[in-house]
Design an enzyme around this catalytic site. Structure first.
Site, short mmCIF file in Angstrom:
data_model
loop_
_atom_site.label_atom_id
_atom_site.label_comp_id
_atom_site.label_asym_id
_atom_site.label_seq_id
_atom_site.Cartn_x
_atom_site.Cartn_y
_atom_site.Cartn_z
N ALA A 44 8.29 40.44 0.32
CA ALA A 44 9.86 40.41 0.15
C ALA A 44 10.31 41.95 0.13
O ALA A 44 11.52 42.00 1.01
CB ALA A 44 10.20 39.90 -1.25
N SER A 87 17.75 45.66 5.93
CA SER A 87 18.80 46.53 5.42
C SER A 87 18.92 47.68 6.69
O SER A 87 20.17 48.25 6.97
CB SER A 87 18.49 46.95 4.22
OG SER A 87 18.55 46.02 3.20
N ALA A 141 10.65 42.81 3.72
CA ALA A 141 11.93 41.76 4.55
C ALA A 141 13.12 42.42 4.08
O ALA A 141 13.92 42.75 5.12
CB ALA A 141 11.87 40.48 3.99
N GLU A 142 13.45 42.62 3.00
CA GLU A 142 14.74 43.48 2.66
C GLU A 142 14.71 44.87 3.11
O GLU A 142 16.01 44.92 3.69
CB GLU A 142 14.79 43.46 1.30
CG GLU A 142 16.12 44.16 0.63
CD GLU A 142 17.13 43.32 -0.25
OE1 GLU A 142 18.06 43.72 -0.16
OE2 GLU A 142 16.84 42.43 -0.50
N ALA A 143 13.74 45.50 3.11
CA ALA A 143 14.04 46.80 3.62
C ALA A 143 14.17 46.84 5.41
O ALA A 143 14.92 47.85 5.71
CB ALA A 143 12.60 47.91 3.46
#
Length: 156
Positions: free
Chosen positions: A51, A59, A54-56
């Site tokens: 996760a 973004s 994925a977020e990094a």
């Protein structure tokens, strides 16, 4: 000692050994080996690390695609499909599904490979994510230089 570009771009990713390979407005890629730093007690890749990746990556991609405006993740949905074990090699790729004026949606996939020298046709999907990112936000004065390092390494 001079910090690596990976450490400069995203310190949490650097801590788990993630190496960024490509940065553009249409794709962010990278890879890492599953080590003790990113395993759960059962010696498999921790879902929270998937996760985080994925977020990094989403973004970063949204930051580049929005013209380096401030971004913030607002929703993450992740499916853990297979496990990656201690010592295995994992490849990640983030691509935009929708780039709007104020909302981006990115898809992030993580694969492992049975062929450790090269990720090819034998790749095995281990997770699939959708990340919704708010974009086009004003950048506060105290972080006006936040995009400098990303601009240095991105293919624009």
């Amino acid at each position: 000692m001079e910090p690596s570009n990976n450490e400069i771009l995203d310190a949490p990713l650097h801590e788990v050994g993630f190496k960024i390979s490509e940065i553009s407005s249409q794709k962010i890629t990278g890879h890492f080996s599953v080590t003790e730093k990113c395993c759960n007690p059962f010696k498999v890749l921790h879902g929270g690390v998937s996760a985080l990746i994925a977020e990094a990556l989403a973004s970063m991609g949204a930051h580049v695609a929005s013209g380096f405006q401030r971004v913030a993740g607002v929703h993450l949905s992740i499916h853990h499909l297979k496990s990656a074990h201690l010592g295995e090699f994992v490849y990640a790729e983030a691509t935009p599904l929708n780039i709007g004026k104020s909302i981006h949606v990115w898809e992030v996939k993580l694969w492992k490979s049975d062929n450790f020298s090269k990720l090819g046709e034998d790749r095995i999907l281990i997770s699939s994510s959708r990340v919704t990112v708010k974009t086009n936000m004003a950048v506060p004065e105290n972080v006006k230089d936040a995009a400098l390092n990303l601009k240095k390494y991105a293919r624009l």
